[in-house]
Enzyme design. Structure first.
Site, PDB file in Angstrom:
ATOM      1  N   GLU A  13     -10.848 -31.194  33.313  1.00  9.03           N
ATOM      2  CA  GLU A  13      -9.558 -31.559  32.738  1.00  9.03           C
ATOM      3  C   GLU A  13      -9.769 -31.609  31.228  1.00  9.03           C
ATOM      4  O   GLU A  13     -10.824 -32.043  30.755  1.00  9.03           O
ATOM      5  CB  GLU A  13      -9.069 -32.916  33.258  1.00  9.03           C
ATOM      6  CG  GLU A  13      -8.835 -32.953  34.763  1.00  9.03           C
ATOM      7  CD  GLU A  13      -7.840 -31.929  35.256  1.00  9.03           C
ATOM      8  OE1 GLU A  13      -6.858 -31.657  34.526  1.00  9.03           O
ATOM      9  OE2 GLU A  13      -8.041 -31.395  36.353  1.00  9.03           O
ATOM     10  N   HIS A 180      -4.585 -32.865  39.349  1.00 10.46           N
ATOM     11  CA  HIS A 180      -5.094 -32.831  37.970  1.00 10.46           C
ATOM     12  C   HIS A 180      -6.118 -33.927  37.699  1.00 10.46           C
ATOM     13  O   HIS A 180      -6.410 -34.219  36.537  1.00 10.46           O
ATOM     14  CB  HIS A 180      -3.955 -32.878  36.953  1.00 10.46           C
ATOM     15  CG  HIS A 180      -2.981 -31.758  37.099  1.00 10.46           C
ATOM     16  ND1 HIS A 180      -3.335 -30.441  36.868  1.00 10.46           N
ATOM     17  CD2 HIS A 180      -1.679 -31.745  37.489  1.00 10.46           C
ATOM     18  CE1 HIS A 180      -2.274 -29.668  37.103  1.00 10.46           C
ATOM     19  NE2 HIS A 180      -1.273 -30.429  37.482  1.00 10.46           N
TER      20      HIS A 180
END
Length: 219
Positions: A13, A180
């Site tokens: 990320e 995510h």
């Protein structure tokens, strides 16, 4: 050609901004699962938060998307160079424990029996490569070869997934965890890998940054 026995399925990320494209991404979560193809299970996991130095203030959009807050990266984050050292140590211990070798690490075993995998080429080919280049950080050589799960998925199913979620939907899989989140994304990628392998998919290196006769340096 021999098949890989294990995979390091990795997901990053990074910093991001709403309605603003910037190529100077910085990793803020570095996560991986060590996956056994033969056993069909995750053996070990790695998760490390990283503190960005070029754009140290996370955008509200980034925190909302990833669930990673400013407080979290400041409290638990380390510089990307330190993160790579920690990851390298984790990888080295696993290779020794399981008797594994990456592709192009020795001339008598160019194929290797373990490989890196990510969803698309972005993680290794752009994000990590460019950040290490900008910050003059030595990138471990085993990041030169990897399997793009998205490309492998498209070839196997003859279906081009529009996104990671679309690939899960195609298989009627529910996403488990928080989208995510790098670690959760890697776990869900392992579910796709497991399904494909059970249905006779063969996983091969899809990207190689080294010239044909060039070898990686050893640990």
């Amino acid at each position: 050609m021999d098949e890989f026995k294990y995979l390091f399925i990795i997901d990053f990320e990074s910093t991001c901004w709403e309605k603003k494209f910037m190529a100077d991404w910085e990793i803020i979560e570095f996560s991986a699962v060590f996956y056994s193809l033969y056993e069909g299970r995750i053996e070990k996991e790695f998760q490390q938060f990283v503190f960005p130095t070029e754009n140290p203030k996370l955008s509200a959009f980034c925190s909302k998307l990833t669930g990673i807050t400013q407080e979290l990266v400041e409290r638990e984050g380390v510089p990307i160079g330190t993160c790579l050292m920690l990851f390298n140590k984790w990888v080295k211990e696993i290779l020794q424990e399981y008797g594994l070798i990456f592709p192009k690490m020795t001339r008598d075993n160019l194929h290797g029996n373990v490989a890196l995998m990510s969803w698309s080429n972005w993680d290794f080919g752009q994000c990590l490569k460019q950040e290490c280049s900008r910050k003059r950080i030595k990138r471990p050589s085993y990041f030169n070869q990897w399997i793009d799960l998205k490309e492998s998925f498209e070839k196997f199913f003859r279906y081009p997934p529009r996104s990671f979620r679309d690939a899960l939907d195609f298989l009627a899989f529910e996403f488990e965890g928080q989208e995510h989140c790098g670690l959760h994304d890697a776990r869900n990628a392992a579910k796709i890998v497991n399904f494909m392998y059970k249905h006779k998919a063969k996983f091969e290196i899809t990207s190689d940054l080294l010239p044909a006769n060039k070898m990686n340096f050893s640990f």
